[in-house]
Design an enzyme around this catalytic site. Sequence first.
Site, mmCIF file in Angstrom:
data_model
loop_
_atom_site.group_PDB
_atom_site.id
_atom_site.type_symbol
_atom_site.label_atom_id
_atom_site.label_comp_id
_atom_site.label_asym_id
_atom_site.label_seq_id
_atom_site.Cartn_x
_atom_site.Cartn_y
_atom_site.Cartn_z
ATOM 1 N N CYS A 1 0.861 -1.184 0.000
ATOM 2 C CA CYS A 1 0.000 0.000 0.000
ATOM 3 C C CYS A 1 0.893 1.227 0.000
ATOM 4 O O CYS A 1 2.087 1.139 0.325
ATOM 5 C CB CYS A 1 -0.853 -0.076 1.266
ATOM 6 S SG CYS A 1 -1.545 1.459 1.819
ATOM 7 N N THR B 1 1.113 3.519 2.053
ATOM 8 C CA THR B 1 1.703 3.747 3.383
ATOM 9 C C THR B 1 3.060 3.053 3.491
ATOM 10 O O THR B 1 3.991 3.581 4.105
ATOM 11 C CB THR B 1 0.751 3.202 4.473
ATOM 12 O OG1 THR B 1 -0.507 3.833 4.299
ATOM 13 C CG2 THR B 1 1.273 3.452 5.869
ATOM 14 N N HIS C 1 5.639 5.224 2.030
ATOM 15 C CA HIS C 1 6.014 6.319 2.947
ATOM 16 C C HIS C 1 7.023 5.805 3.985
ATOM 17 O O HIS C 1 7.992 6.479 4.326
ATOM 18 C CB HIS C 1 4.787 6.876 3.667
ATOM 19 C CG HIS C 1 3.834 7.605 2.757
ATOM 20 N ND1 HIS C 1 4.185 8.747 2.085
ATOM 21 C CD2 HIS C 1 2.558 7.358 2.414
ATOM 22 C CE1 HIS C 1 3.158 9.162 1.363
ATOM 23 N NE2 HIS C 1 2.158 8.334 1.535
ATOM 24 N N HIS D 1 0.195 -3.975 6.609
ATOM 25 C CA HIS D 1 -1.118 -3.961 7.270
ATOM 26 C C HIS D 1 -2.224 -4.566 6.415
ATOM 27 O O HIS D 1 -3.354 -4.660 6.856
ATOM 28 C CB HIS D 1 -1.497 -2.525 7.680
ATOM 29 C CG HIS D 1 -1.583 -1.583 6.522
ATOM 30 N ND1 HIS D 1 -0.476 -0.935 6.026
ATOM 31 C CD2 HIS D 1 -2.623 -1.215 5.749
ATOM 32 C CE1 HIS D 1 -0.859 -0.187 4.990
ATOM 33 N NE2 HIS D 1 -2.143 -0.341 4.803
ATOM 34 N N GLU D 2 -1.892 -4.990 5.171
ATOM 35 C CA GLU D 2 -2.893 -5.644 4.324
ATOM 36 C C GLU D 2 -2.439 -7.084 4.125
ATOM 37 O O GLU D 2 -1.454 -7.326 3.409
ATOM 38 C CB GLU D 2 -2.972 -4.951 2.952
ATOM 39 C CG GLU D 2 -3.459 -3.517 3.011
ATOM 40 C CD GLU D 2 -3.527 -2.875 1.621
ATOM 41 O OE1 GLU D 2 -3.424 -3.594 0.605
ATOM 42 O OE2 GLU D 2 -3.677 -1.646 1.566
ATOM 43 N N ARG E 1 -2.336 3.741 -15.522
ATOM 44 C CA ARG E 1 -3.515 3.632 -14.642
ATOM 45 C C ARG E 1 -4.810 3.840 -15.439
ATOM 46 O O ARG E 1 -5.842 3.257 -15.113
ATOM 47 C CB ARG E 1 -3.397 4.657 -13.516
ATOM 48 C CG ARG E 1 -2.230 4.361 -12.551
ATOM 49 C CD ARG E 1 -2.731 3.586 -11.365
ATOM 50 N NE ARG E 1 -1.708 2.995 -10.532
ATOM 51 C CZ ARG E 1 -1.150 3.566 -9.468
ATOM 52 N NH1 ARG E 1 -1.453 4.807 -9.153
ATOM 53 N NH2 ARG E 1 -0.307 2.888 -8.722
ATOM 54 N N LEU F 1 -11.416 11.091 0.029
ATOM 55 C CA LEU F 1 -10.556 10.041 0.583
ATOM 56 C C LEU F 1 -9.086 10.403 0.426
ATOM 57 O O LEU F 1 -8.268 10.152 1.296
ATOM 58 C CB LEU F 1 -10.818 8.709 -0.129
ATOM 59 C CG LEU F 1 -9.901 7.589 0.352
ATOM 60 C CD1 LEU F 1 -10.616 6.737 1.387
ATOM 61 C CD2 LEU F 1 -9.376 6.734 -0.772
ATOM 62 N N GLY F 2 -8.743 10.999 -0.741
ATOM 63 C CA GLY F 2 -7.341 11.318 -1.035
ATOM 64 C C GLY F 2 -6.747 12.247 0.020
ATOM 65 O O GLY F 2 -7.431 13.130 0.535
ATOM 66 N N LEU F 3 -5.479 12.024 0.315
ATOM 67 C CA LEU F 3 -4.780 12.865 1.301
ATOM 68 C C LEU F 3 -3.854 13.811 0.549
ATOM 69 O O LEU F 3 -3.172 13.396 -0.389
ATOM 70 C CB LEU F 3 -3.981 11.982 2.267
ATOM 71 C CG LEU F 3 -4.855 11.071 3.138
ATOM 72 C CD1 LEU F 3 -4.008 10.037 3.866
ATOM 73 C CD2 LEU F 3 -5.656 11.893 4.134
ATOM 74 N N ILE G 1 -13.490 10.968 4.496
ATOM 75 C CA ILE G 1 -13.616 9.503 4.649
ATOM 76 C C ILE G 1 -12.304 8.974 5.212
ATOM 77 O O ILE G 1 -11.232 9.226 4.639
ATOM 78 C CB ILE G 1 -13.852 8.819 3.278
ATOM 79 C CG1 ILE G 1 -15.071 9.408 2.578
ATOM 80 C CG2 ILE G 1 -13.969 7.310 3.461
ATOM 81 C CD1 ILE G 1 -16.406 9.005 3.125
HETATM 82 N N1 LIG Z 1 -8.577 8.499 3.902
HETATM 83 C C1 LIG Z 1 -8.077 7.275 4.038
HETATM 84 O O1 LIG Z 1 -8.449 6.485 4.936
HETATM 85 C C2 LIG Z 1 -7.053 6.800 3.063
HETATM 86 C C3 LIG Z 1 -6.593 5.481 3.099
HETATM 87 C C4 LIG Z 1 -5.691 5.068 2.124
HETATM 88 C C5 LIG Z 1 -5.241 5.970 1.175
HETATM 89 N N2 LIG Z 1 -5.680 7.269 1.207
HETATM 90 C C6 LIG Z 1 -5.302 8.227 0.185
HETATM 91 O O2 LIG Z 1 -6.208 7.997 -0.895
HETATM 92 C C7 LIG Z 1 -5.567 8.332 -2.138
HETATM 93 C C8 LIG Z 1 -5.706 7.143 -3.071
HETATM 94 O O3 LIG Z 1 -4.947 6.037 -2.601
HETATM 95 P P1 LIG Z 1 -4.209 5.086 -3.641
HETATM 96 O O4 LIG Z 1 -3.515 4.043 -2.879
HETATM 97 O O5 LIG Z 1 -5.149 4.700 -4.701
HETATM 98 O O6 LIG Z 1 -3.132 6.184 -4.116
HETATM 99 P P2 LIG Z 1 -2.270 6.432 -5.412
HETATM 100 O O7 LIG Z 1 -1.331 7.519 -5.037
HETATM 101 O O8 LIG Z 1 -1.748 5.152 -5.941
HETATM 102 O O9 LIG Z 1 -3.340 6.980 -6.449
HETATM 103 C C9 LIG Z 1 -3.545 8.326 -6.747
HETATM 104 C C10 LIG Z 1 -3.827 8.411 -8.250
HETATM 105 O O10 LIG Z 1 -4.173 9.757 -8.553
HETATM 106 C C11 LIG Z 1 -3.584 10.075 -9.798
HETATM 107 N N3 LIG Z 1 -3.498 11.528 -9.930
HETATM 108 C C12 LIG Z 1 -2.518 12.374 -9.502
HETATM 109 N N4 LIG Z 1 -2.800 13.642 -9.846
HETATM 110 C C13 LIG Z 1 -4.007 13.606 -10.470
HETATM 111 C C14 LIG Z 1 -4.846 14.589 -11.040
HETATM 112 N N5 LIG Z 1 -4.507 15.879 -11.033
HETATM 113 N N6 LIG Z 1 -6.005 14.207 -11.592
HETATM 114 C C15 LIG Z 1 -6.374 12.904 -11.615
HETATM 115 N N7 LIG Z 1 -5.616 11.910 -11.090
HETATM 116 C C16 LIG Z 1 -4.448 12.268 -10.530
HETATM 117 C C17 LIG Z 1 -2.234 9.372 -9.761
HETATM 118 O O11 LIG Z 1 -1.691 9.204 -11.063
HETATM 119 C C18 LIG Z 1 -2.601 8.044 -9.105
HETATM 120 O O12 LIG Z 1 -2.939 7.046 -10.047
HETATM 121 C C19 LIG Z 1 -4.147 8.732 -1.780
HETATM 122 O O13 LIG Z 1 -4.112 10.146 -1.664
HETATM 123 C C20 LIG Z 1 -3.931 8.092 -0.414
HETATM 124 O O14 LIG Z 1 -2.961 8.799 0.348
HETATM 125 C C21 LIG Z 1 -6.568 7.687 2.117
#
Ligand SMILES: NC(=O)c1ccc[n+]([C@@H]2O[C@H](COP(=O)([O-])OP(=O)(O)OC[C@H]3O[C@@H](n4cnc5c(N)ncnc54)[C@H](O)[C@@H]3O)[C@@H](O)[C@H]2O)c1
Length: 342
Positions: A38, A40, A43, A63-64, A200, A261-263, A286
């Site tokens: 994942c 994480t 990181h 963790h997965e 992707r 969801l995204g961070l 979320i």
């Molecule tokens: N809130 C939570 O509980 C939680 C848990 C896990 C992950 N996250 C976050 O969720 C997000 C998604 O996780 P993931 O593992 O799929 O991450 P990831 O980083 O693999 O996926 C992010 C995707 O967004 C794309 N991207 C970047 N800039 C973009 C833009 N301007 N427009 C469209 N797409 C764009 C990237 O190419 C990538 O494919 C991450 O930000 C992660 O940190 C949050």
Amino acid sequence: MKAIAKTQAAPGLEIIEVPEPTLQPGTVKIRVERASLCGTDLHIYDWDDWSSNRIKPTRIIGHEFCGTILEVAPDVTDRKPGDFVASESHVVDPTSPDYLNGLGHVDRTTQLLGVDIDGGFAPYAVIPAMNARPVPTSVPKDVASMLDALGNAVHTVMDGPIEGKTILITGLGPIGLFAVAICKCLGAKNVFATEISPYRTQLGINAGADLIFNPLTDDIPALFAEHAPNGFDAVLEMSGHPTSLELAINYCNPGGRISLLGLYAQNRQTIDINKAIFKGLSIHGIIGRRLWETWDQMIWLLDQKNLDVSAVVTHQMPFTEYETAIQTMKRGEAGKIVLTFD
Ligand SMILES: NC(=O)c1ccc[n+]([C@@H]2O[C@H](COP(=O)([O-])OP(=O)(O)OC[C@H]3O[C@@H](n4cnc5c(N)ncnc54)[C@H](O)[C@@H]3O)[C@@H](O)[C@H]2O)c1
């Protein structure tokens, strides 16, 4: 046993030899069969600000994961040897007020497997019994290894109505890709997405997205006007990129919902908050998975609704090849990478 661990306060990971973990009250011992990488874990590998402020080496990461229960502590009555289970990474105190009030996903006692306590990138793991979630045999083991991440997508998608709705998913990382498949499975009218990576984007097509736009190269206003003239009923923000946040507020329908969801790399973001207010948008943060509602929904989707997320699994390799796996992920040339422990 061998385990993938962060051994020093510096970038990188190592395989180390450690004793097999032993049962504590309320725990189960799992023979780990598959695990999944994942963001994480990246990181932690990079030893960025977040991980260096949080992790105390030496720590077994991961963790997965999924596997079969070998032993249970004497006080555990609801799990038994032979059960096939998947990990929930948020370890909470079951007596805490947040958990007891149905807010386990935002419980202030939360510790993370593979971050605050030893995780499952090893042939054996000991975790609290309630974090070992039973998985039906209909779920392929590769998929079972990533239910924690799939649960993030289930939580985000099922944060509001989907059937018959036009949905925009911004960002097709593994979680966005899962979200595409879930929205389709739940009967969304249209599932549109944005993504900047060609690799992707192809995975998004494989997962069933109707159309995928590239905000870097496409004329987004013109394409949205052509393909989604009425806007989007819901936007699921899964990129963590600020321009996606702006897109969400601009193109979400009045009265619609934005699930975040995204961070973001920066904690503070500038958004047109008045637009969000005048449009009457619902903006939801979320985090993780609802304990245990999201898990019940996820197992229902997989077992009863034939949710198929196999298009997101792109690689499988022995856990000893973790370095190759991490570098592949860093290049963005992967959906989900599964590690095996045979
Ligand atoms: N809130 C939570 O509980 C939680 C848990 C896990 C992950 N996250 C976050 O969720 C997000 C998604 O996780 P993931 O593992 O799929 O991450 P990831 O980083 O693999 O996926 C992010 C995707 O967004 C794309 N991207 C970047 N800039 C973009 C833009 N301007 N427009 C469209 N797409 C764009 C990237 O190419 C990538 O494919 C991450 O930000 C992660 O940190 C949050």
